[in-house]
Design a protein around this motif. Sequence first.
Motif, PDB file in Angstrom:
ATOM      1  N   GLY A  34     -12.285  70.922 116.783  1.00 50.40           N
ATOM      2  CA  GLY A  34     -13.707  70.921 116.105  1.00 50.40           C
ATOM      3  C   GLY A  34     -13.731  72.253 115.446  1.00 50.40           C
ATOM      4  N   ILE A  35     -15.035  72.769 115.326  1.00 52.75           N
ATOM      5  CA  ILE A  35     -15.600  73.996 114.742  1.00 52.75           C
ATOM      6  C   ILE A  35     -14.868  75.110 115.712  1.00 52.75           C
ATOM      7  CG2 ILE A  35     -17.567  74.276 116.403  1.00 52.75           C
ATOM      8  CD1 ILE A  35     -19.362  74.945 113.782  1.00 52.75           C
ATOM      9  N   ALA A  36     -14.472  75.148 116.759  1.00 51.24           N
ATOM     10  CA  ALA A  36     -13.721  76.123 117.709  1.00 51.24           C
ATOM     11  C   ALA A  36     -12.535  76.744 116.930  1.00 51.24           C
ATOM     12  CB  ALA A  36     -13.537  75.584 119.089  1.00 51.24           C
ATOM     13  N   ILE A  37     -11.882  76.050 115.898  1.00 52.19           N
ATOM     14  CA  ILE A  37     -10.712  76.420 115.175  1.00 52.19           C
ATOM     15  C   ILE A  37     -11.276  77.465 114.297  1.00 52.19           C
ATOM     16  CG2 ILE A  37      -9.189  75.923 113.555  1.00 52.19           C
ATOM     17  CD1 ILE A  37      -9.430  73.103 114.318  1.00 52.19           C
ATOM     18  N   GLY A  38     -12.547  77.602 113.684  1.00 60.00           N
ATOM     19  CA  GLY A  38     -12.956  78.833 113.191  1.00 60.00           C
ATOM     20  C   GLY A  38     -13.319  79.898 113.935  1.00 60.00           C
ATOM     21  N   PHE A  39     -14.002  79.514 115.155  1.00 57.16           N
ATOM     22  CA  PHE A  39     -14.149  80.621 116.256  1.00 57.16           C
ATOM     23  C   PHE A  39     -13.027  81.609 116.495  1.00 57.16           C
ATOM     24  CE2 PHE A  39     -17.814  77.801 117.765  1.00 57.16           C
ATOM     25  CZ  PHE A  39     -18.365  77.893 116.866  1.00 57.16           C
ATOM     26  N   ALA A  79      -9.990  57.881 113.041  1.00 59.96           N
ATOM     27  CA  ALA A  79      -9.256  56.351 112.981  1.00 59.96           C
ATOM     28  C   ALA A  79      -8.835  56.033 114.308  1.00 59.96           C
ATOM     29  CB  ALA A  79      -8.123  56.490 112.104  1.00 59.96           C
ATOM     30  N   VAL A  80      -8.179  56.663 115.094  1.00 56.37           N
ATOM     31  CA  VAL A  80      -7.687  56.386 116.440  1.00 56.37           C
ATOM     32  C   VAL A  80      -8.964  55.748 117.147  1.00 56.37           C
ATOM     33  CG1 VAL A  80      -6.819  57.157 118.651  1.00 56.37           C
ATOM     34  CG2 VAL A  80      -6.019  58.146 116.463  1.00 56.37           C
ATOM     35  N   GLU A  81     -10.008  56.415 117.229  1.00 50.32           N
ATOM     36  CA  GLU A  81     -11.330  55.854 117.806  1.00 50.32           C
ATOM     37  C   GLU A  81     -11.950  54.617 117.339  1.00 50.32           C
ATOM     38  OE1 GLU A  81     -14.029  59.150 117.905  1.00 50.32           O
ATOM     39  OE2 GLU A  81     -12.580  60.473 119.269  1.00 50.32           O
ATOM     40  N   MET A  82     -11.867  54.402 116.138  1.00 48.08           N
ATOM     41  CA  MET A  82     -12.383  53.461 115.409  1.00 48.08           C
ATOM     42  C   MET A  82     -11.485  52.211 115.544  1.00 48.08           C
ATOM     43  SD  MET A  82     -14.296  54.818 112.238  1.00 48.08           S
ATOM     44  CE  MET A  82     -15.639  56.625 112.386  1.00 48.08           C
ATOM     45  N   ASP A  83     -10.343  52.171 115.755  1.00 45.51           N
ATOM     46  CA  ASP A  83      -9.499  51.004 116.024  1.00 45.51           C
ATOM     47  C   ASP A  83      -9.400  50.517 117.354  1.00 45.51           C
ATOM     48  OD1 ASP A  83      -7.813  49.046 115.841  1.00 45.51           O
ATOM     49  OD2 ASP A  83      -5.856  50.422 115.547  1.00 45.51           O
ATOM     50  N   ASP A  84     -10.291  49.735 117.608  1.00 46.97           N
ATOM     51  CA  ASP A  84     -10.344  48.990 119.172  1.00 46.97           C
ATOM     52  C   ASP A  84      -9.322  48.102 119.353  1.00 46.97           C
ATOM     53  OD1 ASP A  84     -11.093  46.911 117.354  1.00 46.97           O
ATOM     54  OD2 ASP A  84     -12.987  46.464 118.504  1.00 46.97           O
ATOM     55  N   ALA A  91     -15.861  63.238  95.725  1.00 51.92           N
ATOM     56  CA  ALA A  91     -16.937  64.196  96.397  1.00 51.92           C
ATOM     57  C   ALA A  91     -16.220  65.518  96.968  1.00 51.92           C
ATOM     58  CB  ALA A  91     -17.120  63.572  97.894  1.00 51.92           C
ATOM     59  N   GLY A  92     -14.930  65.710  96.487  1.00 52.43           N
ATOM     60  CA  GLY A  92     -14.315  66.971  96.980  1.00 52.43           C
ATOM     61  C   GLY A  92     -14.045  67.341  98.524  1.00 52.43           C
ATOM     62  N   THR A  93     -14.548  66.131  99.318  1.00 51.84           N
ATOM     63  CA  THR A  93     -14.341  66.516 100.757  1.00 51.84           C
ATOM     64  C   THR A  93     -13.560  65.130 101.473  1.00 51.84           C
ATOM     65  OG1 THR A  93     -15.287  66.619 103.008  1.00 51.84           O
ATOM     66  CG2 THR A  93     -16.761  65.823 101.121  1.00 51.84           C
ATOM     67  N   GLY A  94     -12.660  64.988 102.239  1.00 48.95           N
ATOM     68  CA  GLY A  94     -12.053  64.210 102.807  1.00 48.95           C
ATOM     69  C   GLY A  94     -12.994  63.130 103.774  1.00 48.95           C
ATOM     70  N   HIS A  95     -14.161  64.184 104.240  1.00 49.19           N
ATOM     71  CA  HIS A  95     -14.932  63.541 105.275  1.00 49.19           C
ATOM     72  C   HIS A  95     -15.707  62.260 104.879  1.00 49.19           C
ATOM     73  CE1 HIS A  95     -14.521  66.930 108.017  1.00 49.19           C
ATOM     74  NE2 HIS A  95     -14.695  67.793 106.968  1.00 49.19           N
ATOM     75  N   TYR A 122      -6.968  66.487 113.778  1.00 53.67           N
ATOM     76  CA  TYR A 122      -7.831  66.602 112.509  1.00 53.67           C
ATOM     77  C   TYR A 122      -8.964  65.567 112.998  1.00 53.67           C
ATOM     78  CZ  TYR A 122      -9.459  68.010 107.950  1.00 53.67           C
ATOM     79  OH  TYR A 122      -9.967  68.409 107.072  1.00 53.67           O
ATOM     80  N   PRO A 123     -10.302  65.852 112.234  1.00 54.25           N
ATOM     81  CA  PRO A 123     -11.213  64.960 112.460  1.00 54.25           C
ATOM     82  C   PRO A 123     -11.239  63.386 112.134  1.00 54.25           C
ATOM     83  CG  PRO A 123     -12.098  67.135 112.292  1.00 54.25           C
ATOM     84  CD  PRO A 123     -10.689  67.129 111.955  1.00 54.25           C
TER      85      PRO A 123
END
Length: 437
Positions: free
Chosen positions: A21-26, A394-399, A102-106, A388-389
């Motif tokens: 997560g954001i810790a990559i920036g930290f 995708a892993v979490e949403m595929d039950d 949108a310019g973002t993959g999120h 990567y988020p």
Amino acid sequence: MIWLHLLVVLGAIFLGARLGGIAIGFAGGLGVLVLAALGVTPGDMPLDVISIIMSVICAIAAMQMAGGMDYLVGLAEKILRRNPKHLTFLAPVITYLMTFMAGTGHTAFSTMPVITEVAKENNIRPSRPLSVAVVASQIAITASPISAAVVFFASVLEPEGVGYLELLAIAIPSTFLACMLTAGVMMAIDRMNPHSALEHDPVYQERLARGAVRLRGEQVTQLRSGARTSVLIFLVGLLAVMSYATAISDKVGLVTEPVMGRDQAIIAFMLTIAAAIVVLCKVHPSDILGAPTFKSGMSASICVLGVAWLGTTFVTAHRETIEGFAGGVLQDQPWMLAVVLFFAAALLYSQAATAKALMPTALLLGVAPAAAVAAFPAVSALFVLPTYPTLLAAVEMDDTGSTRIGKYVFNHPFLLPGVLAITFAVILGFLIGGVVL
């Protein structure tokens, strides 16, 4: 000292990847601090890239809170449900177009539940369309006219004689066709495998037996009154950005002495879009701060800030050594730049950060602008490490459990389509670039 400094850089990146997560920036900021303590002068901070990302995210988040994202997801669901046999093709088309706009993959987060449900309902392993869709959402960044990576790369290409429009003329068809070719290859692999259907997946059968898999059916979402209006406002703003960038281009020359540069124009237009959506669609500004896209986008900004700054610091400090070591190789074999970008992106976790850290140096080393443009899609190799988020989502949403990470870390369903997509995009980039440039 270069090896010690490189060890610091890699150590910071691995620490960030481990924390996630954001810790990559930290961790990137920590790496800069350690290098400074070792006597390295910090490089330029990527504030131009950060500013563009933040302004675009503000506009996207405003559209989301106005219901615009729900409207787009509803359209996507209708398209996918009407053509379930072509899910592996249509899923990446949708995520590609949403990222392009949108310019973002999120934006891919919102479509993943739909892709998963349509796959389950039609006995398709969700891992197949999800993996290609995630890769498409990442590679489309290198074709989006408002992405920070494209805007930055265009700014370093212009002194080399390659304009913003020429970059897009190569990047858009090469990346889109690469995603479609990848989808075709993955479908062909499935057809050759008699056990590719979801019903043959033992993990799915085990989850199904204990009631862990559910079908939600088609969802009917009550749209806010300003949902369609917010999408229209955003599209108008996107066209305005592209029109202005075209008008001030040296190749077109409609505006020879522009008041605003392209970076400033994108930031101004995006913030204006956000303001227009807030006023016309009656969105409360405080709600935007809680939007999922705003949170993920701001997290991405911090990641780019730390990692790109770390990469720039290292490259700037050792530019002469790098030029002496890699200059001749890249001049003789320019395709090697794609390999360098691929592995750098796998560690830097950002298309913009990778472009910011390496592209100016590559051009200084004598890499031809056409080769640099062709190699550009390789900055999208964010799928190599399964952290990567969008990949984790995708892993979490595929039950069904079909989208899973193997015990050897790298044996996950995103690696093969990702490598294929980037390989196809680079090859097509060289071919199309030979015509355009």
